[in-house]
Design a protein around this motif. Structure first.
Motif, PDB file in Angstrom:
ATOM      1  N   THR A 244       0.867  -1.175   0.000  1.00 13.12           N
ATOM      2  CA  THR A 244       0.000   0.000   0.000  1.00 13.12           C
ATOM      3  C   THR A 244       0.904   1.224   0.000  1.00 13.12           C
ATOM      4  O   THR A 244       2.130   1.101  -0.062  1.00 13.12           O
ATOM      5  CB  THR A 244      -0.910   0.025   1.240  1.00 13.12           C
ATOM      6  OG1 THR A 244      -0.089   0.239   2.412  1.00 13.12           O
ATOM      7  CG2 THR A 244      -1.656  -1.297   1.395  1.00 13.12           C
ATOM      8  N   SER A 255     -12.149 -11.231   4.025  1.00 15.19           N
ATOM      9  CA  SER A 255     -12.913  -9.993   4.177  1.00 15.19           C
ATOM     10  C   SER A 255     -13.936 -10.133   5.299  1.00 15.19           C
ATOM     11  O   SER A 255     -14.601 -11.163   5.421  1.00 15.19           O
ATOM     12  CB  SER A 255     -13.643  -9.668   2.869  1.00 15.19           C
ATOM     13  OG  SER A 255     -12.761  -9.685   1.782  1.00 15.19           O
ATOM     14  N   CYS A 268      -9.134  -0.595  11.572  1.00 14.00           N
ATOM     15  CA  CYS A 268      -9.097  -1.680  10.575  1.00 14.00           C
ATOM     16  C   CYS A 268      -8.095  -1.365   9.467  1.00 14.00           C
ATOM     17  O   CYS A 268      -8.005  -0.229   8.995  1.00 14.00           O
ATOM     18  CB  CYS A 268     -10.480  -1.890   9.963  1.00 14.00           C
ATOM     19  SG  CYS A 268     -11.677  -2.691  11.052  1.00 14.00           S
ATOM     20  N   HIS A 270      -6.677  -1.983   5.622  1.00 13.12           N
ATOM     21  CA  HIS A 270      -7.186  -2.370   4.308  1.00 13.12           C
ATOM     22  C   HIS A 270      -6.459  -3.618   3.804  1.00 13.12           C
ATOM     23  O   HIS A 270      -5.460  -4.059   4.366  1.00 13.12           O
ATOM     24  CB  HIS A 270      -7.018  -1.222   3.318  1.00 13.12           C
ATOM     25  CG  HIS A 270      -7.836  -0.011   3.664  1.00 13.12           C
ATOM     26  ND1 HIS A 270      -9.208  -0.037   3.740  1.00 13.12           N
ATOM     27  CD2 HIS A 270      -7.469   1.264   3.965  1.00 13.12           C
ATOM     28  CE1 HIS A 270      -9.663   1.152   4.070  1.00 13.12           C
ATOM     29  NE2 HIS A 270      -8.622   1.972   4.218  1.00 13.12           N
ATOM     30  N   GLY A 271      -6.953  -4.166   2.707  1.00 10.74           N
ATOM     31  CA  GLY A 271      -6.381  -5.376   2.109  1.00 10.74           C
ATOM     32  C   GLY A 271      -5.023  -5.115   1.484  1.00 10.74           C
ATOM     33  O   GLY A 271      -4.398  -4.096   1.774  1.00 10.74           O
TER      34      GLY A 271
END
Length: 377
Positions: A244, A255, A268, A270-271
């Motif tokens: 990222t 997910s 949280c 992110h992926g």
């Protein structure tokens, strides 16, 4: 996406995502050798470990064929979730069986499409070992001006573990919840005493050597780097997919796991996530009807050619994991945004005279069988 598992399952999935690494190695393992474990199960639903050892020993020509070495080869296959232990922990003899992923990998190899097979294997390896594979690949991509790969690996792991430890404390400020996850992470060590804090384990240069050396071989086999350790286009796309703007943090859990564990939205991460991770999102566009039709024809060929190796031995059907991974691979190669659910729905309408679809016992992913093959199996 809504997560439907139990809290215990969600905690386990989160811990796995925070520890995607296969243990200590002798630097002698190769992916083809690990994959050869699957060959034992070509016509068998399961087998005792000693039988698998004997099979592997017969394959050894110019490499270590000791039981201790070959047991570690099997352990790697288990860690990659190609095979699983199906006997109880109390059983005298350990019994093994291929997973749906393992059968599907065998099917991919049987199609003769090397690009597809290696893409699928790469994704499978990353689910098990992304934390250790990524820094080796990143080192090759960054061309670290002569920096020793072992030193780079050590620095990367230490910084990653510190970041994750800090995030975990923010995600679970209640000690009891933090402890439930921390106790499942091999890289966190609790000090002595009931109230002692956890500390990040530091690796040594010797350990880094044992981890980096075999993974360079894996990356060459998978086509992510070449023989000169230069990164390929597929390797660069993989780095981009896993990083990222803040660098690599993880290949995340399925997910919805973080939300199921009540981690605050602003905490949280992110992926990419395990269940949706793909390379096909780069510069992709929606496919035309004609392109989907051509994909369906190619998919039929892959499902037919891969079926004998991918099918279950105890039942004449094969997992749709094989089909889903081919759709993902095609999306990446063509830079098309294929959605496997809709492609499969259309596939079984278009090819209803040639293929049967079977529902899954749980989850979305079911099974298939080429019509007319039941009598041949």
């Amino acid at each position: 996406m809504t997560y439907t598992g139990s809290r215990t399952d969600a905690e386990s999935s989160l811990a796995s995502a925070l520890s995607r690494q296969i243990g200590y190695t002798s630097a002698a393992y190769s992916l083809p050798r690990i994959l050869s474990v699957l060959d034992f199960f070509r016509d068998k639903p399961s087998g005792y470990k000693q039988e698998v050892l004997a099979f592997l020993k017969a394959l050894q020509v110019d490499t270590d064929g000791s039981d201790g070495y070959l047991e570690e080869v099997i352990n790697f296959a288990v860690a990659m979730k190609l095979v699983e232990v199906v006997s109880s922990s109390q059983a005298t003899l350990q019994r093994l069986a291929p997973t749906e992923t393992g059968r599907s990998v065998s099917g991919a190899l049987a199609t003769g499409d090397d690009g597809f097979a290696r893409y699928f294997i790469a994704r499978t390896v990353l689910i098990a070992d992304a934390d250790y594979i990524f820094p080796v690949l990143k080192h090759c991509a960054a061309n670290q001006n002569g920096e020793d790969i072992k030193a780079y690996f050590l620095s990367f792991q230490h910084n990653l573990r510190l970041r994750r430890s800090e995030w975990l404390r923010g995600a679970f400020p209640e000690r009891v919840l933090f402890t439930r996850i921390a106790d499942m992470l091999g890289w966190l060590r609790r000090g002595k005493g009931p109230l002692a804090d956890y500390e990040v384990e530091k690796l040594t240069l010797n350990t880094a050597r044992h981890h980096t050396t075999p993974r360079l071989g894996w990356l060459i086999y998978l086509g992510l780097i070449d023989g000169e350790r230069r990164i390929t286009s597929l390797g660069r796309d993989l780095v981009t997919a896993l990083e990222t703007e803040h660098g690599y943090f993880w290949l995340g859990p399925p997910s919805g796991v973080q939300e199921a564990l009540k981690i605050p939205p602003d905490i949280c991460v992110h992926g990419p996530f395990e269940d949706t991770f793909t390379l096909s999102a780069f510069e992709s566009r929606s496919p035309t009807d004609a392109e989907v039709a051509r994909l369906i024809d190619r998919l039929a060929h892959v499902m037919l050619e891969g079926y004998p190796a991918a099918k279950l031995v105890h039942a004449p059907q094969a997992s749709l994991v094989l089909s889903i991974e081919f759709i993902r691979y095609s999306g990446y190669i063509e830079r098309k945004d294929y959605h496997w659910e809709s492609v499969l729905d259309q596939f079984f309408i278009t090819k209803k005279a040639e293929f049967e679809r079977f529902s899954a016992k749980r989850g979305q992913i079911g099974f298939y069988r080429p019509k007319g093959s039941a009598e041949k199996t």
